[in-house]
Each structure stands twice: as C-alpha cells, then as structure tokens.
Design an enzyme around this catalytic site. Structure first.
Site, mmCIF file in Angstrom:
data_model
loop_
_atom_site.group_PDB
_atom_site.id
_atom_site.type_symbol
_atom_site.label_atom_id
_atom_site.label_comp_id
_atom_site.label_asym_id
_atom_site.label_seq_id
_atom_site.Cartn_x
_atom_site.Cartn_y
_atom_site.Cartn_z
ATOM 1 N N ARG A 104 -15.465 49.217 42.128
ATOM 2 C CA ARG A 104 -16.490 49.691 41.178
ATOM 3 C C ARG A 104 -17.507 50.472 41.999
ATOM 4 N NH1 ARG A 104 -18.232 48.041 35.962
ATOM 5 N NH2 ARG A 104 -20.476 48.190 35.589
ATOM 6 N N HIS A 131 -13.500 55.220 33.354
ATOM 7 C CA HIS A 131 -13.565 53.760 33.169
ATOM 8 C C HIS A 131 -12.305 53.323 32.410
ATOM 9 C CE1 HIS A 131 -15.093 49.850 33.201
ATOM 10 N NE2 HIS A 131 -16.182 49.961 32.458
ATOM 11 N N GLN A 134 -11.935 49.667 30.639
ATOM 12 C CA GLN A 134 -12.656 49.502 29.381
ATOM 13 C C GLN A 134 -11.897 50.139 28.226
ATOM 14 O OE1 GLN A 134 -15.807 47.843 28.638
ATOM 15 N NE2 GLN A 134 -14.813 48.122 26.651
ATOM 16 N N ASP A 222 -22.284 54.491 23.572
ATOM 17 C CA ASP A 222 -22.583 53.912 24.884
ATOM 18 C C ASP A 222 -24.031 54.244 25.203
ATOM 19 O OD1 ASP A 222 -22.341 52.750 27.377
ATOM 20 O OD2 ASP A 222 -21.100 54.335 28.253
ATOM 21 N N CYS A 262 -19.247 49.572 24.489
ATOM 22 C CA CYS A 262 -18.689 48.940 25.687
ATOM 23 C C CYS A 262 -19.650 47.957 26.350
ATOM 24 C CB CYS A 262 -18.230 50.006 26.682
ATOM 25 S SG CYS A 262 -19.493 51.236 27.091
ATOM 26 N N ARG A 290 -11.423 42.650 27.701
ATOM 27 C CA ARG A 290 -11.411 43.045 29.116
ATOM 28 C C ARG A 290 -10.640 42.008 29.935
ATOM 29 N NH1 ARG A 290 -15.431 46.382 31.134
ATOM 30 N NH2 ARG A 290 -14.300 46.111 33.101
#
Length: 327
Positions: A104, A131, A134, A222, A262, A290
C-alpha cells in the site's frame, strides 16, 4: 506456472476476474457456515504499508489467518522505500522469506518495481493510480445485490481518482456501462480512459451529475480529497460541492439503485448521512467483502485452488447469480 501479480487489472482476463469473484463467494459461504478453509497453511504474507489503513490492513491480516497462513506488518518508517532501501531490494529480500507481498503505497512505479524484482506474487493494496482489491469487492457486492455484472449501469460521482481508474479497467473486462461525473479538470487519467475505450469498454465522462446518474443501477462515490491531497482540501470542497450524493441525486437513478462508497466517508461532503444510512447504501457490504475477495486473490495468486473443492462455476469462470446460490 509463472508468477502472477495483481498490480492492476491489465494482466487479468474476464475469466480470471470471474474465477476470483466466484471463489470469494464460496469462501464467504464457508466463513458464514463456520467451515474451516485453511487453503494456505504454511504460507506467509508481508504487508508493506506506506499509507494508513483500516479496512485494507484488517481484512488482509484476518484473511490470511483464516486461510491458515501467517502475516506480518511493516509501516513506512520501518521499510523506508526509496530512502532507506530501494523498492527492488526490499522486494528481493522479502521474497526470500514470504510467499506473498501486499503493498500500500503512493506511486504505482514503486509497486511495479517491487513486482518486477519479487519472485513471489505482489498485490496492489492501493496506490495513487489504482485500487483493484476494492473494485473486486465492489463487483462481488454488485453480484450479491443485482445478480449480475453484465449490462449494469454504474455511475461514479466525484473525483477521477484511483477508484475510477480500476473501474475503467474492470469495464474493459466485463460489459457494464461506467460513467464518471466530475468537475472539469478532475477527470480520470486520459491514457487509462483511452485504453479502456480502445478495449471496447462502455465508459464515459461528463460534468453533468443528472446525465450520469439517470437510469443508473449503482451510484458510487468516494472522498473528494484523497491521502496526500490534504493541502487541497478546502479548494476541493468548493469545486466538488455540486457533486454530492444526496437524496435528490439518488432519486435520479433507477428506483432500485444501490449506493456504494469504498469508505472512509466524509459525511456531509461527498455523501450525506441520510444516504449513507439508507437501506439503498451497501457501503458496509463492500467493506465486508474486502475480506472474502482478498482471500480469493491470495488463493488464486498461489494457485491453491487444487486444495479446494471447486464448484463448476469457478472452474468455468462463470459467476452465478445470487438467485442461483446454493446457500
């Protein structure tokens, strides 16, 4: 079999994506039934995180533990990618000790350098550009609530960020419509958009929220200010103020449309409390998934399906609808 990575969706086929989604659903079933699914006994996962996280760190650690493997975490100060040590040297060292590396970080270049030099699979746990984990969880959530992916109209309202880029790549694999409503100057990366279009994806960008949301099966949003953009927060609040997902916007979509986020959410900015807490919002289903989809990704990357009784839908790469679920 050569090493596989998940740095974005560019290296995946439609079948790969469906195999991961169907495996995630099978693993979710086992989890809910209390069936032990130790598919990765003796395997180890390294988490290399330069950015803070709640969902990503928690779900990767829990996922690996529930698969019977081991996990250890290293923050940015411990690793010092690009300062204390090059990403390549970090990856080469870790690959001598572990079976998987999840990264990450800020730049996609850092992740791709690690993947290039690692002899074990590398997973994109978020970069500024993509991403994918996700979006895989989001696709699983869509299948659960809509029974399919093909033919859906998905609308993203907000910044053309890393989430949008992964959705654009997914749209090149699955025939759903994906539209982004964003202010001028905040469009997604033009090269990523052009590649999706060239691959035949039904993708569009508009400044009109009403045009984008009309007839949508899912409305996605988002945060307006992502990690690393904190100095722009005040300006972004002004620029994006007409791009809030509120009850008025939700009414523009299909009557049975779902709302997706998300997380984390900045309530009162990109989404209202009313919408986030409404029955139409599936944000916490996305968060739950997830866990299951990242289990599936790790099993798929390590080719550990041989340890699993695979339903015919997984072996054929066909996602079953929720209505046909065996549970």
């Amino acid at each position: 079999m050569s090493k596989r990575d998940l740095v974005n969706f560019a290296g995946l086929s439609r079948r790969d994506l469906f195999v991961i989604l169907d495996l995630a659903r099978e693993l979710k079933r086992k989890q809910r039934r209390g069936v032990i699914h130790h598919l990765l006994i003796g395997k180890s996962l390294a988490l290399v995180f330069e950015k803070p996280s709640l969902r990503t760190r928690a779900t990767f650690e829990i996922a690996m533990n529930q698969l019977g493997g081991n996990v250890f975490f290293m923050g940015g100060a411990e690793v010092g990618l690009g300062t204390r040590e090059t990403p390549a040297d970090c990856a080469r060292s870790l690959a001598r000790w572990v079976d998987l590396i999840a990264v990450r970080t800020f730049t996609q270049a850092t992740l791709e350098e690690m993947a290039a030099y690692s002899s074990v699979p590398v997973i994109n746990a978020l970069t500024d550009l993509y991403h994918p984990c996700q979006v895989l969880a989001d696709c699983q959530t869509l299948v659960e609530h809509k029974g399919k992916l093909d033919g859906l109209k998905i609308t993203f309202v907000g910044d053309g960020n890393n989430m949008v880029h992964s959705w654009l790549e997914a749209a090149a694999l699955v025939p759903f419509s994906f539209t982004v409503a964003c202010p001028k100057g905040y469009e997604p990366d033009s090269e990523i958009f052009a590649k999706a279009r060239a691959a035949g994806a039904d993708v569009n960008v508009t400044q009109s929220v009403a045009d984008a949301v009309s007839g949508a099966d899912a409305i996605y949003t988002d945060v307006w200010t992502s990690m690393g953009q904190e100095e722009e927060a005040q300006r972004r609040r002004r620029v994006f103020r007409d791009y809030q997902v509120n009850s008025k916007v939700v009414k523009m979509a299909q009557s049975d449309a779902i709302v997706m986020h998300c997380l984390p959410a900045h309530r009162g900015e990109e989404i209202t409390d009313e919408v986030l807490e409404s029955p139409q919002c599936v944000a916490f289903d996305q968060a739950e998934n997830r866990l299951h989809v990242q289990k599936a990704v790790m099993v798929w990357l390590l080719n550990a399906l041989k340890n699993f009784q695979v339903p015919s839908s997984i072996s054929s790469g066909r996602v079953l609808s929720k209505k046909k679920s065996r549970v």
